[in-house]
Design a protein around this motif. Structure first.
Motif, PDB file in Angstrom:
ATOM      1  N   THR B 128       6.296   6.070   2.010  1.00  0.00           N
ATOM      2  CA  THR B 128       6.243   7.454   1.555  1.00  0.00           C
ATOM      3  C   THR B 128       7.053   8.359   2.467  1.00  0.00           C
ATOM      4  N   LEU B 129       6.895   8.158   3.765  1.00  0.00           N
ATOM      5  CA  LEU B 129       7.631   9.000   4.700  1.00  0.00           C
ATOM      6  C   LEU B 129       9.120   8.723   4.621  1.00  0.00           C
ATOM      7  N   LYS B 130       9.443   7.460   4.408  1.00  0.00           N
ATOM      8  CA  LYS B 130      10.846   7.109   4.258  1.00  0.00           C
ATOM      9  C   LYS B 130      11.409   7.823   3.021  1.00  0.00           C
ATOM     10  N   ALA B 131      10.660   7.767   1.944  1.00  0.00           N
ATOM     11  CA  ALA B 131      11.083   8.431   0.709  1.00  0.00           C
ATOM     12  C   ALA B 131      11.215   9.931   0.936  1.00  0.00           C
ATOM     13  N   PHE B 132      10.293  10.470   1.692  1.00  0.00           N
ATOM     14  CA  PHE B 132      10.351  11.900   1.997  1.00  0.00           C
ATOM     15  C   PHE B 132      11.643  12.236   2.737  1.00  0.00           C
ATOM     16  N   SER B 216       1.407   9.591   7.390  1.00  0.00           N
ATOM     17  CA  SER B 216       0.961   8.921   6.186  1.00  0.00           C
ATOM     18  C   SER B 216      -0.181   8.000   6.578  1.00  0.00           C
ATOM     19  N   VAL B 217      -0.718   7.309   5.613  1.00  0.00           N
ATOM     20  CA  VAL B 217      -1.805   6.401   5.930  1.00  0.00           C
ATOM     21  C   VAL B 217      -1.647   5.159   5.069  1.00  0.00           C
ATOM     22  N   GLY B 218      -1.990   4.025   5.611  1.00  0.00           N
ATOM     23  CA  GLY B 218      -1.876   2.802   4.836  1.00  0.00           C
ATOM     24  C   GLY B 218      -3.245   2.324   4.399  1.00  0.00           C
ATOM     25  N   GLY B 219      -3.371   2.020   3.124  1.00  0.00           N
ATOM     26  CA  GLY B 219      -4.590   1.371   2.658  1.00  0.00           C
ATOM     27  C   GLY B 219      -4.505  -0.081   3.068  1.00  0.00           C
ATOM     28  N   LEU B 220      -5.611  -0.765   3.069  1.00  0.00           N
ATOM     29  CA  LEU B 220      -5.572  -2.130   3.574  1.00  0.00           C
ATOM     30  C   LEU B 220      -4.954  -3.113   2.600  1.00  0.00           C
ATOM     31  N   ASP B 221      -5.113  -2.848   1.316  1.00  0.00           N
ATOM     32  CA  ASP B 221      -4.560  -3.804   0.366  1.00  0.00           C
ATOM     33  C   ASP B 221      -3.243  -3.305  -0.209  1.00  0.00           C
TER      34      ASP B 221
END
Lengths: 319, 319
Positions: B128-132, B216-221
């Motif tokens: 997401t941050l990369k896309a941003f 950003s935050v990563g979900g585990l799956d």
DNA sequence: CTTGCGAATGAACAAATGTTATGACACGTT
DNA sequence: AACGTGTCATAACATTTGTTCATTCGCAAG
């Protein structure tokens, strides 16, 4: 989602659907056919709503990269005339109306930065300012006042300060104040009487305390001035002979951007050019060959803090 | 105009021409055929340059009107989690990558307001941050520092903090600092050794003094976490058992958004979640069902000042 | 019930757009 | 000079878009 039933309530056009379509089309790159299928409506309808969304300015297309030349012109304008901001757009049209629209649209971005909660915004007159107000995206602000800095034309016209102020105030969800009187009175005496009215005084004072003024300038041979004819031919020739090169805030000015000492200038209802200096930000939106001379005079006098103009005009100003 | 000869100097693509075309096409509504004729080039070329201009983000299309529902969600998010800013976009896609792009693009506008001359910007990691960063329009600023808040992945990957920081710094004409070390070390000891390196210390301290953090935050799956596999399966299961619900700034956190007390969290090189509080503006760009739980935890802990997310996620967060 | 009205639909078409194949041309290289 | 190599022009084509028109549908007034 219970929107479909409600979404017509405002003015009969399904904004919810339109936004959704616009999102799919521009955001996700779907084809109109696909969108129609997805939303279970007709492709023709999708097409129409999309067009309407563009027309209403819901979808807005901007070009971020600037030509090196324009950046250069902007810097030189700032440097030369002591401006804080300058925006130069490509001039690819010779049509006065089209240019006004282009300039108006271009002005939105730099001006939005100045429009914040609690601000008082003074507005001048002209097709360009009207175009600007129309192009302004809807931005809900708190406690903003939009004040017309000039009286109205006798017949309500889409170019007078009142119109521009009204439209702009609607876009900003702001309160709108206008000067209830003609831009030009029939005599100095009646102007004085009018200006002494408390209502008028009130608005005038408010205009003088504006945080930012958005103004334009009229060249003498511009279509607008001609069409208006708020002075008769004899008087017009007279001001011309007195050295008039343009009309700034309703006042005829000379090559030093000074208000010409002529009776017609004493019949104007509105903020005087010399009072502008009290307003911290003074933004000119203007362009076109017939305005160069007046613009140059105003810029030399350092009456502005910002300008939005086109490439050709910028070049002419920097000669 | 002497541009045509020069305009290839940078990277072999005629930006001048492209901008001109874009202007004619979108600004003046000319057809590609007309533009080709006017500029004396091929229609195919016009078409291609136009597509390329869109791809490069020179032409950008935005939808200004928001759905009432989204505005409502934004207000409720701000209210509920004490945020200064919230932006909710329509979620019309289930594709993780597409969502990242949509969110990234949507984040540009609110974040631009925070990016000013002299600012220091901390950047986390993730698609997401990369896309941003990619979606960010080129904005030349003065004395801006973009600092990666995390080490890199071992193989240079388009999702690590380094990549996002690099891209963003290029867009802002800013200096870029990155943490020269792996995001996750093989042992606590080697992490400590590394972190003691002056170079690293320097960047870490700089990150802690950032004016704004974009995270950003990563979900585990999430696909990303899976693909990365910077922890082996056994360890992953172990953290999971310890209550991990997501990965925040490289650290596994639990349902209270607390960094789990687990060896793997002591091998991370990067800003610790608890250090965030010193950064005045903390902006989350994130969305998607698998991130809801972690997002909710972080929001409850009031670790953020702003969020950009999608409708579905917003709704889930407000349950 | 039917009549009339406006809005949405579906079919059909012209225009514009996006894509691909082919050949001409300039340019360095061998 | 012969040979790639890549760019651009041209043409041809498929798809998408914008428009029109007759028809149908929904619904309210008579």
């Amino acid at each position: 989602m219970a929107q479909a039933s409600e979404e017509l309530r405002r003015d009969g056009w399904p904004e919810q659907t339109a936004v959704r379509i616009a999102w799919c089309y521009y955001g996700l790159g779907m084809t109109q056919q696909e969108i129609a299928a997805k939303l279970g409506i007709n492709r023709v309808r999708v097409n129409r709503l999309l067009a309407e969304a563009r027309r209403r300015g819901i979808v807005r297309i901007s070009i971020t990269s600037k030509l090196a030349e324009n950046v250069d012109l902007e810097e030189r304008l700032k440097e030369r005339f002591g401006l804080a901001e300058a925006e130069v757009v490509l001039s690819l049209t010779d049509d006065e109306t089209e240019l006004a629209e282009v300039l108006g649209a271009a002005a939105c971005e730099p001006l939005t930065r100045h429009f914040r909660d609690g601000a008082t915004i003074g507005v001048g007159w002209g097709v360009t300012l009207k175009a600007f107000a129309e192009a302004m995206p809807e931005t809900p602000l708190q406690d903003v006042a939009v004040v017309a800095m000039l009286g109205s034309l006798t017949r309500r016209s889409s170019i007078d300060a009142f119109e521009a102020a009204t439209t702009l105030s609607a876009r900003l969800h702001a309160e709108c104040f206008h000067l209830p009187g003609p831009i030009l009175c029939d005599s100095e005496a009646s102007r004085d009487t009018l200006v002494r009215q408390p209502m008028l005084q009130d608005v005038l004072e408010r205009a003088l305390r504006a945080d930012i003024a958005v103004i334009s300038v009229g060249g003498l041979d511009s279509g607008t001035i001609r069409r208006m004819r708020f002075v008769d031919e004899a008087e017009f020739q007279d001001v011309l002979a007195a050295g008039a090169i343009g009309n700034f805030l309703g006042h005829y000015i000379d090559d030093d951007a000074a208000v010409i000492d002529h009776p017609v200038n004493r019949r104007v209802i509105g903020v005087k050019p010399e009072d502008l200096a009290n307003i911290p930000h003074r933004f000119m939106i203007s362009g076109g060959p017939n305005k160069v001379r007046a613009l140059a005079a105003i810029l030399r006098r350092r009456l502005l803090t910002g300008i939005v103009t086109d490439q050709q005009t910028a070049r002419a100003l920097l000669v």
